[in-house]
Design a protein around this motif. Structure first.
Motif, mmCIF file in Angstrom:
data_model
loop_
_atom_site.group_PDB
_atom_site.id
_atom_site.type_symbol
_atom_site.label_atom_id
_atom_site.label_comp_id
_atom_site.label_asym_id
_atom_site.label_seq_id
_atom_site.Cartn_x
_atom_site.Cartn_y
_atom_site.Cartn_z
ATOM 1 N N HIS A 95 0.803 -1.315 0.093
ATOM 2 C CA HIS A 95 0.019 -0.125 -0.275
ATOM 3 C C HIS A 95 0.983 1.277 -0.229
ATOM 4 N N ASP A 96 1.616 1.502 1.049
ATOM 5 C CA ASP A 96 2.596 2.677 1.062
ATOM 6 C C ASP A 96 3.756 2.346 0.408
ATOM 7 N N PHE A 97 4.407 3.588 -0.061
ATOM 8 C CA PHE A 97 5.659 3.643 -0.779
ATOM 9 C C PHE A 97 6.766 3.116 -0.072
ATOM 10 N N TRP A 98 6.829 3.532 1.325
ATOM 11 C CA TRP A 98 8.016 3.023 2.175
ATOM 12 C C TRP A 98 7.852 1.780 2.883
ATOM 13 N N ALA A 99 6.799 1.276 2.562
ATOM 14 C CA ALA A 99 6.674 -0.178 3.137
ATOM 15 C C ALA A 99 7.642 -1.074 2.198
ATOM 16 N N SER A 100 7.854 -2.399 2.953
ATOM 17 C CA SER A 100 8.550 -3.394 2.261
ATOM 18 C C SER A 100 7.739 -4.062 0.898
ATOM 19 N N ASP A 101 8.594 -4.021 0.147
ATOM 20 C CA ASP A 101 8.045 -4.392 -1.451
ATOM 21 C C ASP A 101 7.333 -5.949 -1.382
ATOM 22 N N THR A 102 8.054 -6.715 -0.592
ATOM 23 C CA THR A 102 7.480 -8.030 -0.370
ATOM 24 C C THR A 102 7.053 -8.487 0.768
ATOM 25 N N GLY A 103 6.506 -7.576 1.597
ATOM 26 C CA GLY A 103 6.037 -8.057 2.968
ATOM 27 C C GLY A 103 4.473 -8.360 2.943
ATOM 28 N N ASN A 104 4.225 -9.205 1.864
ATOM 29 C CA ASN A 104 2.648 -9.462 1.525
ATOM 30 C C ASN A 104 2.313 -10.612 1.726
ATOM 31 N N ASN A 105 1.404 -11.359 1.486
ATOM 32 C CA ASN A 105 0.816 -12.624 1.902
ATOM 33 C C ASN A 105 1.092 -13.644 0.597
ATOM 34 N N CYS A 106 1.567 -13.104 -0.471
ATOM 35 C CA CYS A 106 1.786 -13.779 -1.780
ATOM 36 C C CYS A 106 2.863 -14.796 -1.622
ATOM 37 N N ARG A 107 2.866 -15.936 -1.745
ATOM 38 C CA ARG A 107 3.837 -16.869 -1.544
ATOM 39 C C ARG A 107 4.609 -17.593 -2.538
ATOM 40 N N TRP A 108 3.992 -17.691 -3.836
ATOM 41 C CA TRP A 108 4.328 -18.278 -4.845
ATOM 42 C C TRP A 108 6.067 -17.877 -5.237
ATOM 43 N N GLY A 109 6.841 -18.934 -5.065
ATOM 44 C CA GLY A 109 8.177 -18.543 -5.363
ATOM 45 C C GLY A 109 8.839 -17.897 -4.319
ATOM 46 N N GLN A 110 8.067 -17.461 -3.417
ATOM 47 C CA GLN A 110 8.590 -16.919 -1.929
ATOM 48 C C GLN A 110 9.053 -15.432 -2.368
ATOM 49 N N GLY A 111 8.552 -14.765 -3.572
ATOM 50 C CA GLY A 111 9.122 -13.320 -3.961
ATOM 51 C C GLY A 111 8.460 -12.368 -3.417
ATOM 52 N N GLY A 112 6.955 -12.535 -3.348
ATOM 53 C CA GLY A 112 6.265 -11.646 -2.787
ATOM 54 C C GLY A 112 5.896 -10.486 -3.858
ATOM 55 N N TYR A 113 6.227 -10.547 -5.148
ATOM 56 C CA TYR A 113 6.006 -9.619 -6.311
ATOM 57 C C TYR A 113 4.775 -9.901 -7.029
ATOM 58 N N LEU A 114 4.309 -9.027 -7.702
ATOM 59 C CA LEU A 114 3.120 -9.373 -8.490
ATOM 60 C C LEU A 114 3.076 -10.672 -9.235
ATOM 61 N N ARG A 115 3.983 -11.101 -9.890
ATOM 62 C CA ARG A 115 4.138 -12.503 -10.622
ATOM 63 C C ARG A 115 3.732 -13.408 -9.423
ATOM 64 N N ASP A 116 4.224 -13.412 -8.318
ATOM 65 C CA ASP A 116 3.936 -14.412 -7.293
ATOM 66 C C ASP A 116 2.302 -14.327 -6.890
ATOM 67 N N CYS A 117 1.769 -13.175 -6.599
ATOM 68 C CA CYS A 117 0.473 -12.833 -6.366
ATOM 69 C C CYS A 117 -0.420 -13.559 -7.499
ATOM 70 N N LEU A 118 -0.050 -13.095 -8.734
ATOM 71 C CA LEU A 118 -0.882 -14.007 -9.978
ATOM 72 C C LEU A 118 -0.710 -15.361 -9.900
ATOM 73 N N HIS A 119 0.453 -16.053 -9.604
ATOM 74 C CA HIS A 119 0.748 -17.358 -9.649
ATOM 75 C C HIS A 119 -0.253 -17.902 -8.481
ATOM 76 N N ASP A 120 -0.208 -17.401 -7.505
ATOM 77 C CA ASP A 120 -1.011 -18.032 -6.156
ATOM 78 C C ASP A 120 -2.468 -18.052 -6.723
ATOM 79 N N ILE A 121 -2.958 -16.999 -7.405
ATOM 80 C CA ILE A 121 -4.402 -16.968 -8.058
ATOM 81 C C ILE A 121 -4.583 -17.966 -8.923
ATOM 82 N N ARG A 122 -3.560 -18.260 -9.868
ATOM 83 C CA ARG A 122 -3.561 -19.137 -11.102
ATOM 84 C C ARG A 122 -3.665 -20.571 -10.505
ATOM 85 N N ASN A 123 -2.580 -20.945 -9.291
ATOM 86 C CA ASN A 123 -2.630 -22.188 -8.837
ATOM 87 C C ASN A 123 -4.064 -22.626 -8.163
#
Length: 461
Positions: free
Chosen positions: A92-120
């Motif tokens: 949400h915030d610019f200064w927050a961690s880039d990957t401190g979210n709940n997306c876990r595919w590949g353990q990266g936490g970037y958009l690709r990981d979130c989309l992979h979680d949904i796809r899986n």
């Protein structure tokens, strides 16, 4: 592993019953459940705010899907280069961690990981309801999200979701119109059954200064090849007209690809959402001040025809407003019938003037017995909508009488409908028929909430 959820396929019909004195029935209307044959545009979806945030409710993104949410929100910042790979941060915030979210595919936490979680999750649950992914574009740069950023987002969405995607051109071909804006106005969207297993991506937000123009540039560049639908900011009902323009879009070229709008709950938003519903367009309803977590807020959002409704929890209020249901399926114009007496709330003698008593009276279908539930939680009398259900004296004291008064936005004219059918007003007191009377002509008053049928009502269409 969570228990797999099976979508409901039976509709719960609301019966507008007239009940007599002493009846035990006392509950607000229930939103209707969908049929698989219902078109996608007729359905609303509760959408968890910031679904990607790691919480007790959603330790991983797919928990939201397991819990029965079929709309997901991802806040996405402009890409950065990491080891020559372009990665979109989900936060949400610019200064927050880039990957401190709940997306876990590949353990990266970037958009690709979130989309992979949904796809899986989708691959594991074939035949699911269509999943709507809302990507909210975040930036502190007033000129951010230029063509290169949009092109990369387009590429990553297509790369990960692939054949799962339901694209704008698919909808154009379904309607048979060159303009999907006009096509959906005529034919709507495909049914839920036809969209089983599909993922629909909606893009909203963007640079601080010019969100909609950046979206228009994406449409100009990709048009029929677009991987996602754009949802420009909308602030008026005209933005959703079938032949009119989406705000800031070109009338003859880009406007035809817009069938979605982002609405931040401005005053009088019901006019906007109702026009979107009438033209089979999607509308994302949110607010910076609150989520639609309380029963009356979710009730109003559903009743006035929102599609994606921002939520902070998964409460269905005892099943009365499910996470997925039919939009406009609870009444927002109704008679208010007391469960104890079976009589309607009535403006005495249809005298539309400040101070006229609100009484109970035998239901006769008159405009002085019909009320409109507004976005400000007012009850406006249909016979003259400039008058609101109001408390005499305006301080909400015990025993204060009820009457109509010019609608002025004050607290004494605001009413919170509860799942049990009561209306809670100022100072937490309830709308009440004095002494549980069943007689015609008794004036309503303000009284401590006690759960009796004298304080409980059902709403008839």
């Amino acid at each position: 592993m969570r228990t797999k959820l099976v979508p409901l396929t039976l509709i719960s019909a609301f019966l507008a019953l007239t009940v007599g004195p002493g009846s035990a029935r006392a509950d607000a209307p229930s939103a209707w459940i969908y049929w698989w044959s219902d078109p996608y545009n007729d359905v609303y979806f509760a959408r968890p705010h910031n679904t990607y945030e790691r919480t007790a409710q959603f330790p991983s993104l797919d928990y939201a899907l397991w819990d029965g949410f079929y709309a997901i929100e991802l806040d996405v910042h402009e890409f950065k280069l990491f080891e020559d790979v372009r990665q979109f941060a989900v936060k949400h915030d610019f200064w927050a961690s880039d990957t401190g979210n709940n997306c876990r595919w590949g353990q990266g936490g970037y958009l690709r990981d979130c989309l992979h979680d949904i796809r899986n999750w989708s691959d594991y649950n074939p035949g699911h309801l269509p999943i709507t992914v809302q990507i909210d574009l975040k930036t502190i740069n007033p000129y951010g999200w230029g063509d290169g950023q949009y092109d990369e987002l387009h590429a990553q969405v297509g790369e990960v979701l692939g054949s799962k995607l339901y694209r704008p051109d698919d909808l154009r071909m379904f309607t048979g119109y060159d303009s999907i804006r006009q096509g959906v106005a005529q034919y709507g969207w495909p049914s839920l059954s036809a969209l089983q297993g599909k993922i629909i991506v909606l893009i909203m937000g963007g640079p601080i200064g010019d969100k909609n123009d950046m979206m228009e540039n994406y449409v100009r560049r990709h048009g029929a090849g677009a991987n996602f639908f754009v949802c420009p900011n909308a602030g008026s009902a005209e933005d959703f007209d079938s032949w009119g323009n989406a705000n800031d879009f070109d009338e003859y070229h880009t406007n035809k690809w817009v069938i979605c709008g982002n609405v931040g709950s401005p005053k009088y938003w019901p006019e906007i959402t109702r026009n979107a519903d009438d033209n089979n367009q999607l509308v994302n309803l949110w607010s910076g001040d609150y989520e639609h977590d309380e029963f009356y807020r979710m009730y109003l959002a559903v009743g006035w025809g929102a599609t994606m409704i921002s939520r902070g929890n998964g409460d269905t209020f005892g099943g009365k407003i499910p996470l997925v249901g039919l939009r406009s399926s609870v009444p927002v114009q109704f008679e208010i019938v007391n469960d104890n007496s079976g009589k309607c709330l009535d403006v005495r003698n249809a005298d539309y003037d400040n101070g006229t008593d609100i009484i109970q009276w035998t239901c006769d279908g008159g405009a002085n017995q019909r009320w409109i539930y507004s976005d400000e939680t007012q009850l406006r009398v249909l016979g003259d909508t400039s008058y609101c259900y109001d408390i005499d004296g305006g301080d909400g004291g015990q025993g204060d009488r009820h009457h109509i008064w010019d609608c002025d936005g004050g607290d004494s004219e605001k009413w919170r409908l509860q799942p049990n059918g009561s209306f809670v007003g100022m100072n937490g007191r309830c709308m009440d028929v004095p002494n549980s009377s069943t007689a015609d002509g008794v004036q309503l008053w303000h009284y401590d909430c006690n759960g009796t049928n004298a304080q409980r009502f059902h709403l008839t269409w």
